[in-house]
Design an enzyme around this catalytic site. Sequence first.
Site, PDB file in Angstrom:
ATOM      1  N   ASN A  54      -7.958   2.739  -3.705  1.00 47.18           N
ATOM      2  CA  ASN A  54      -8.934   1.948  -3.048  1.00 47.18           C
ATOM      3  C   ASN A  54     -10.274   2.211  -3.642  1.00 47.18           C
ATOM      4  OD1 ASN A  54      -8.651  -0.761  -1.309  1.00 47.18           O
ATOM      5  ND2 ASN A  54      -7.047   1.253   0.389  1.00 47.18           N
ATOM      6  N   THR A  64      -6.461   4.488   6.965  1.00 45.73           N
ATOM      7  CA  THR A  64      -5.946   3.353   8.323  1.00 45.73           C
ATOM      8  C   THR A  64      -4.892   5.155   8.792  1.00 45.73           C
ATOM      9  OG1 THR A  64      -4.458   2.765   6.720  1.00 45.73           O
ATOM     10  CG2 THR A  64      -6.041   1.601   7.196  1.00 45.73           C
ATOM     11  N   GLU A 105       6.702  -7.684 -22.008  1.00 44.19           N
ATOM     12  CA  GLU A 105       5.925  -7.104 -23.153  1.00 44.19           C
ATOM     13  C   GLU A 105       5.863  -6.226 -23.057  1.00 44.19           C
ATOM     14  OE1 GLU A 105       4.619  -9.295 -27.008  1.00 44.19           O
ATOM     15  OE2 GLU A 105       5.408 -10.410 -25.779  1.00 44.19           O
ATOM     16  N   SER A 159       1.038  -1.120   0.746  1.00 39.01           N
ATOM     17  CA  SER A 159      -0.082   0.130   0.092  1.00 39.01           C
ATOM     18  C   SER A 159       0.762   1.122  -0.003  1.00 39.01           C
ATOM     19  CB  SER A 159      -0.683  -0.101   1.315  1.00 39.01           C
ATOM     20  OG  SER A 159      -0.174  -0.144   2.061  1.00 39.01           O
ATOM     21  N   GLY A 170       2.319   2.721   6.977  1.00 40.45           N
ATOM     22  CA  GLY A 170       4.148   3.179   7.069  1.00 40.45           C
ATOM     23  C   GLY A 170       4.622   1.759   7.043  1.00 40.45           C
ATOM     24  N   THR A 171       4.547   0.528   6.622  1.00 39.88           N
ATOM     25  CA  THR A 171       5.261  -0.324   6.114  1.00 39.88           C
ATOM     26  C   THR A 171       4.632  -0.764   4.858  1.00 39.88           C
ATOM     27  OG1 THR A 171       4.292  -1.970   8.426  1.00 39.88           O
ATOM     28  CG2 THR A 171       5.689  -2.989   6.502  1.00 39.88           C
ATOM     29  N   ASN A 178      -9.935  -7.245  -2.068  1.00 44.73           N
ATOM     30  CA  ASN A 178      -9.158  -7.891  -2.601  1.00 44.73           C
ATOM     31  C   ASN A 178      -9.130  -9.337  -3.626  1.00 44.73           C
ATOM     32  OD1 ASN A 178      -7.131  -7.085  -0.359  1.00 44.73           O
ATOM     33  ND2 ASN A 178      -7.247  -8.136   1.385  1.00 44.73           N
TER      34      ASN A 178
END
EC number: 3.6.5.-
Length: 324
Positions: free
Chosen positions: A81, A54, A129, A15, A19-20, A103
């Site tokens: 989103n 979030t 390609e 995402s 933070g991650t 998802n």
Amino acid sequence: VDQCTGLQGFLIFHSFGGGTGSGFTSLLMERLSVDYGKKSKLEFAIYPAPQVSTAVVEPYNSILTTHTTLEQSDCAFMVDNEAIYDICRRNLDIERPTYTNLNRLIGQIVSSITASLRFDGALNVDLTEFQTNLVPYPRIHFPLVTYSPIISAEKAYHEQLSVSEITNACFEPSNQMVKCDPRHGKYMACCMLYRGDVVPKDVNAAIAAIKTKRTIQFVDWCPTGFKVGINYQPPTVVPGGDLAKVQRAVCMLSNTTAIAEAWARLDHKFDLMYAKRAFVHWYVGEGMEEGEFSEAREDLAALEKDYEEVGTDSMDGEDEGEEY
């Protein structure tokens, strides 16, 4: 990687907002560039939206990660989103979509994009390609993804959609994975990936009809060709999922200047907070410098400008470029 016989590249799912997803991905991409310089890196990046937010600092994270990964990534498929959320509500009648709903839809798109690597077809295309066809300049590597049909099992029970119907649906903004309006932009490239019960004759007819009916504007330096892939494996669905099992589907990947609208939205949100230096101390406390913010923001401004420039006609004189 050590288990692979012929490694083609990496697909990275992350995402922009968390933070991650933003920070760790940036580090990972840099490491991969160092260790596997020549291998292609494709991203599936989740673009933040107000419905499923979030963190307040999503605009910061998004701009910072885009800046650091811009040089590392060969091609990035953005998934907004908000767009996915709206599709679930509108096409699948899901009142309050959950992450699982979102998802599953994204999974279907990833499946379409990678189908040509996994199955046989008449006009098969592989990962490299796509890049060759979709990325005219290294920085302009954010194709817009559109998928059709997105219908619930109840609806599909009554109707099976023809090749021309699903092709047409790809030019409806409501089926796009990023909210923007290609009718206001120009196309640089367009790839149609069909799967299931599809023959080239139908595809050619559908595309010919689109070219006559729709006002699709390509940049003047690019031939108005549609690249087509056909894969005989029909799309599969998660049992008991939201999506109907259909005989044929199409995923369109197009490089359009309209996607710059998405950057403009994020940049604006970034500016509102950064003008007050809100929340910046948290980042500085972790060892970042304030200069990194302005550097990232300038890079994004340059990216918006790049999109503006590829869309302007190449015939214009040099002097006219001064006005912007």
